[in-house]
Design a protein around this motif. Structure first.
Motif, PDB file in Angstrom:
ATOM      1  N   ALA A  46       0.808  -1.203   0.000  1.00  0.00           N
ATOM      2  CA  ALA A  46       0.000   0.000   0.000  1.00  0.00           C
ATOM      3  C   ALA A  46       0.850   1.267   0.000  1.00  0.00           C
ATOM      4  O   ALA A  46       0.350   2.356  -0.146  1.00  0.00           O
ATOM      5  N   THR A  47       2.163   1.141   0.212  1.00  0.00           N
ATOM      6  CA  THR A  47       3.039   2.303   0.251  1.00  0.00           C
ATOM      7  C   THR A  47       3.463   2.663  -1.170  1.00  0.00           C
ATOM      8  O   THR A  47       4.134   1.888  -1.830  1.00  0.00           O
ATOM      9  N   VAL A  48       3.056   3.824  -1.643  1.00  0.00           N
ATOM     10  CA  VAL A  48       3.425   4.252  -2.985  1.00  0.00           C
ATOM     11  C   VAL A  48       4.031   5.629  -2.870  1.00  0.00           C
ATOM     12  O   VAL A  48       3.383   6.563  -2.420  1.00  0.00           O
ATOM     13  N   THR A  49       5.265   5.748  -3.227  1.00  0.00           N
ATOM     14  CA  THR A  49       5.935   7.036  -3.154  1.00  0.00           C
ATOM     15  C   THR A  49       6.010   7.651  -4.535  1.00  0.00           C
ATOM     16  O   THR A  49       5.695   7.026  -5.541  1.00  0.00           O
ATOM     17  N   ALA A  50       6.431   8.901  -4.587  1.00  0.00           N
ATOM     18  CA  ALA A  50       6.619   9.579  -5.859  1.00  0.00           C
ATOM     19  C   ALA A  50       7.769   8.918  -6.611  1.00  0.00           C
ATOM     20  O   ALA A  50       8.532   8.145  -6.035  1.00  0.00           O
ATOM     21  N   PRO A  87      13.093   7.306  -2.400  1.00  0.00           N
ATOM     22  CA  PRO A  87      13.193   7.900  -1.064  1.00  0.00           C
ATOM     23  C   PRO A  87      14.597   7.746  -0.500  1.00  0.00           C
ATOM     24  O   PRO A  87      15.227   6.706  -0.640  1.00  0.00           O
ATOM     25  N   LYS A  88      15.076   8.781   0.144  1.00  0.00           N
ATOM     26  CA  LYS A  88      16.418   8.710   0.714  1.00  0.00           C
ATOM     27  C   LYS A  88      16.433   9.032   2.198  1.00  0.00           C
ATOM     28  O   LYS A  88      17.507   9.054   2.798  1.00  0.00           O
ATOM     29  N   TYR A  89      15.271   9.288   2.810  1.00  0.00           N
ATOM     30  CA  TYR A  89      15.203   9.570   4.239  1.00  0.00           C
ATOM     31  C   TYR A  89      14.360   8.507   4.938  1.00  0.00           C
ATOM     32  O   TYR A  89      13.335   8.081   4.416  1.00  0.00           O
ATOM     33  N   ARG A  90      14.835   8.111   6.092  1.00  0.00           N
ATOM     34  CA  ARG A  90      14.096   7.137   6.901  1.00  0.00           C
ATOM     35  C   ARG A  90      12.970   7.843   7.656  1.00  0.00           C
ATOM     36  O   ARG A  90      13.095   8.997   8.040  1.00  0.00           O
ATOM     37  N   HIS A  91      11.871   7.140   7.869  1.00  0.00           N
ATOM     38  CA  HIS A  91      10.776   7.732   8.634  1.00  0.00           C
ATOM     39  C   HIS A  91      10.204   6.726   9.635  1.00  0.00           C
ATOM     40  O   HIS A  91      10.286   5.515   9.430  1.00  0.00           O
ATOM     41  N   VAL A  98       4.494  11.678  12.734  1.00  0.00           N
ATOM     42  CA  VAL A  98       5.399  11.093  11.743  1.00  0.00           C
ATOM     43  C   VAL A  98       6.710  11.877  11.770  1.00  0.00           C
ATOM     44  O   VAL A  98       6.704  13.111  11.724  1.00  0.00           O
ATOM     45  N   THR A  99       7.823  11.157  11.852  1.00  0.00           N
ATOM     46  CA  THR A  99       9.141  11.785  11.872  1.00  0.00           C
ATOM     47  C   THR A  99       9.930  11.357  10.644  1.00  0.00           C
ATOM     48  O   THR A  99      10.097  10.164  10.397  1.00  0.00           O
ATOM     49  N   ILE A 100      10.382  12.330   9.873  1.00  0.00           N
ATOM     50  CA  ILE A 100      11.256  12.070   8.723  1.00  0.00           C
ATOM     51  C   ILE A 100      12.647  12.569   9.091  1.00  0.00           C
ATOM     52  O   ILE A 100      12.844  13.750   9.383  1.00  0.00           O
ATOM     53  N   PHE A 101      13.616  11.670   9.111  1.00  0.00           N
ATOM     54  CA  PHE A 101      14.955  11.996   9.585  1.00  0.00           C
ATOM     55  C   PHE A 101      15.773  12.621   8.451  1.00  0.00           C
ATOM     56  O   PHE A 101      16.551  11.951   7.771  1.00  0.00           O
ATOM     57  N   ALA A 102      15.561  13.923   8.254  1.00  0.00           N
ATOM     58  CA  ALA A 102      16.281  14.700   7.249  1.00  0.00           C
ATOM     59  C   ALA A 102      17.077  15.774   7.972  1.00  0.00           C
ATOM     60  O   ALA A 102      16.503  16.694   8.549  1.00  0.00           O
ATOM     61  N   LYS A 103      18.383  15.642   7.961  1.00  0.00           N
ATOM     62  CA  LYS A 103      19.240  16.520   8.757  1.00  0.00           C
ATOM     63  C   LYS A 103      19.662  17.761   7.969  1.00  0.00           C
ATOM     64  O   LYS A 103      20.039  17.685   6.810  1.00  0.00           O
ATOM     65  N   GLY A 104      19.564  18.895   8.673  1.00  0.00           N
ATOM     66  CA  GLY A 104      20.070  20.144   8.103  1.00  0.00           C
ATOM     67  C   GLY A 104      19.313  20.640   6.890  1.00  0.00           C
ATOM     68  O   GLY A 104      19.911  21.242   5.992  1.00  0.00           O
ATOM     69  N   ILE A 105      18.007  20.406   6.826  1.00  0.00           N
ATOM     70  CA  ILE A 105      17.209  20.842   5.685  1.00  0.00           C
ATOM     71  C   ILE A 105      16.570  22.204   5.989  1.00  0.00           C
ATOM     72  O   ILE A 105      15.891  22.359   7.012  1.00  0.00           O
ATOM     73  N   PRO A 106      16.765  23.211   5.148  1.00  0.00           N
ATOM     74  CA  PRO A 106      16.100  24.509   5.368  1.00  0.00           C
ATOM     75  C   PRO A 106      14.589  24.364   5.274  1.00  0.00           C
ATOM     76  O   PRO A 106      14.076  23.602   4.445  1.00  0.00           O
ATOM     77  N   ALA A 107      13.867  25.095   6.104  1.00  0.00           N
ATOM     78  CA  ALA A 107      12.411  25.003   6.122  1.00  0.00           C
ATOM     79  C   ALA A 107      11.801  25.383   4.782  1.00  0.00           C
ATOM     80  O   ALA A 107      10.756  24.839   4.385  1.00  0.00           O
ATOM     81  N   LYS A 108      12.440  26.281   4.042  1.00  0.00           N
ATOM     82  CA  LYS A 108      11.889  26.730   2.753  1.00  0.00           C
ATOM     83  C   LYS A 108      11.909  25.631   1.700  1.00  0.00           C
ATOM     84  O   LYS A 108      11.204  25.725   0.679  1.00  0.00           O
ATOM     85  N   TYR A 140      13.116  14.496  -2.692  1.00  0.00           N
ATOM     86  CA  TYR A 140      12.490  13.436  -1.904  1.00  0.00           C
ATOM     87  C   TYR A 140      10.982  13.672  -1.880  1.00  0.00           C
ATOM     88  O   TYR A 140      10.509  14.782  -1.626  1.00  0.00           O
ATOM     89  N   HIS A 141      10.225  12.616  -2.179  1.00  0.00           N
ATOM     90  CA  HIS A 141       8.770  12.695  -2.137  1.00  0.00           C
ATOM     91  C   HIS A 141       8.239  11.512  -1.333  1.00  0.00           C
ATOM     92  O   HIS A 141       8.642  10.367  -1.554  1.00  0.00           O
ATOM     93  N   PHE A 142       7.335  11.801  -0.425  1.00  0.00           N
ATOM     94  CA  PHE A 142       6.704  10.756   0.384  1.00  0.00           C
ATOM     95  C   PHE A 142       5.204  10.994   0.314  1.00  0.00           C
ATOM     96  O   PHE A 142       4.710  12.026   0.760  1.00  0.00           O
ATOM     97  N   GLN A 143       4.480  10.038  -0.279  1.00  0.00           N
ATOM     98  CA  GLN A 143       3.062  10.248  -0.564  1.00  0.00           C
ATOM     99  C   GLN A 143       2.261   9.004  -0.170  1.00  0.00           C
ATOM    100  O   GLN A 143       1.773   8.263  -1.011  1.00  0.00           O
ATOM    101  N   PRO A 144       2.105   8.705   1.118  1.00  0.00           N
ATOM    102  CA  PRO A 144       1.348   7.514   1.507  1.00  0.00           C
ATOM    103  C   PRO A 144      -0.152   7.791   1.601  1.00  0.00           C
ATOM    104  O   PRO A 144      -0.581   8.895   1.946  1.00  0.00           O
ATOM    105  N   ARG A 145      -0.929   6.786   1.304  1.00  0.00           N
ATOM    106  CA  ARG A 145      -2.337   6.818   1.683  1.00  0.00           C
ATOM    107  C   ARG A 145      -2.398   6.316   3.123  1.00  0.00           C
ATOM    108  O   ARG A 145      -1.958   5.203   3.423  1.00  0.00           O
TER     109      ARG A 145
END
Length: 362
Positions: A152-156, A160-164, A175-185, A208-213
């Motif tokens: 059921a997991t379908v990503t863009a 994906p390169k970040y663990r969640h 939900v926590t996506i472990f992306a270090k040092g990413i600017p909010a913009k 990186y795109h994460f698009q779960p139902r």
């Protein structure tokens, strides 16, 4: 090059070769990743292939690149309706209708969404009146669950390169996506009725795109997120207080259990094993052992010895002295409990009939 691929993709789509069209659009996107038309057209191919979650992701990407593209909203709404995401579909249709006021497709689809929403609302009210939750589940103390991708997991399209991970409370899922040092913009989020869309696009890096139902429905207006130095933390407000057995929706998922929040009181909090040593009542334990020994059934010499042991254990000091003296002096042939009788003289041996006493010589 990208133009040629786009032309071939359109021809394949017209000829109902939807998989080929999808592949050609993907190749064109790899060459020109900022072309909103390519994402909108691949969304249409995904709809034909029944890849509805991917279609929503593509349409959303097209909207991000060109917010005034009416057909992107239409295709997002179409995919959402296939996923029974009628609230999200309606919002997209209303936006698209404002951009294309003369397009009657938006009006008819908005009416269809409203009918489905009214039907769902009626069913929920009827269910709440007729049924009650079978179990009360406490989710106050829960451990983080590492998400395991399933069917059921379908990503863009981007890998994906970040663990969640995710954990939950009765009223929300975090939900926590472990992306270090990413600017909010560089972080963009969108919430649907049962869809979460996350995009992290840093210049010079793979997007990186994460698009779960999602497993259950959420309230988009109450959802929020925060970009921290080591992670992106997303808080999803549950539409219903049910326990999510996973983050993503799956047809094989167990029937969700409703959480009765009001019944989770201090007296009902779950108990856990303690490592604290338990106090042992040794007196009680000794009494129990003695009781079991007394009730033990023995035969022959064992029963006789047990009988003498019980007499000795319960005797006074003079009786014990008499038993010791008579037994030792008679070489085990006499056992007397009368100290007055044996205390002042030596106890002679008295062998059983047919036997005689002999003195051992060394």
């Amino acid at each position: 090059m990208a133009t040629d691929l786009e032309k071939k993709a359109k021809e394949a789509f017209i000829d109902d070769h939807f998989e080929l069209a999808h592949d050609l659009y993907s190749q064109a996107i790899d060459i020109n990743p900022n072309n909103s038309e390519l994402y909108a057209d691949r969304a249409q191919a995904n709809i034909k292939l029944k890849n509805f979650t991917e279609a929503v992701a593509d349409a959303q990407k097209a909207i991000e690149l060109e917010p005034s593209m009416a057909k992107a909203y239409l295709r997002k709404a179409t995919a959402c309706m296939k996923l029974e995401e009628y609230e999200t579909a309606k919002a997209a249709l209303e936006k698209g209708a404002s951009l294309a006021p003369g397009d009657s497709r938006f009006t008819s689809l908005i009416k269809a969404c409203e009918d489905h929403i009214a039907e769902e609302t009626g069913d929920l009210q009827k269910q709440s009146l007729e049924t009650a939750p079978a179990n009360v589940v406490s989710t106050k103390d829960v451990q983080p669950v590492i998400n395991v991708p399933n069917q059921a997991t379908v990503t863009a399209p981007a890998r994906p390169k970040y663990r969640h991970e995710f954990f939950q409370k009765p009223e929300e899922v975090v939900v926590t996506i472990f992306a270090k040092g990413i600017p909010a913009k560089n972080v963009a989020l969108d919430y649907g009725e049962q869809i979460l869309s996350v995009s992290i696009d840093v210049p010079g890096e793979e997007a990186y795109h994460f698009q779960p139902r999602l497993f259950g429905k959420i309230i988009p207006a109450k959802c929020r997120y925060e970009v921290l130095s080591t992670k992106v933390e997303i808080r999803l407000a549950k539409a219903e207080p049910i326990h999510w057995t996973s983050l993503e929706f799956s047809k094989e998922s167990a029937v969700p259990q409703r959480v009765n929040v009001s019944s989770v009181t201090g007296s009902q909090r779950p108990t856990y094993p303690s490592s604290k040593p338990t106090r042992v009542d040794w007196d009680k334990l000794e009494a129990q052992v003695k009781k079991e020994e007394k009730e033990e059934k023995l035969d022959g010499d064992a029963a006789l010895n047990k009988f003498f042991q019980e007499i000795y254990a319960d005797a006074d000091e003079d009786t014990r002295r008499a038993m010791k003296k008579s037994f030792v002096e008679s070489n085990g042939t006499v056992l007397s409990t009368n100290w007055k009788e044996v205390g002042s003289k030596k106890v002679e041996g008295s062998p059983p009939d047919g036997m005689e006493m002999r003195k051992w010589e060394y």
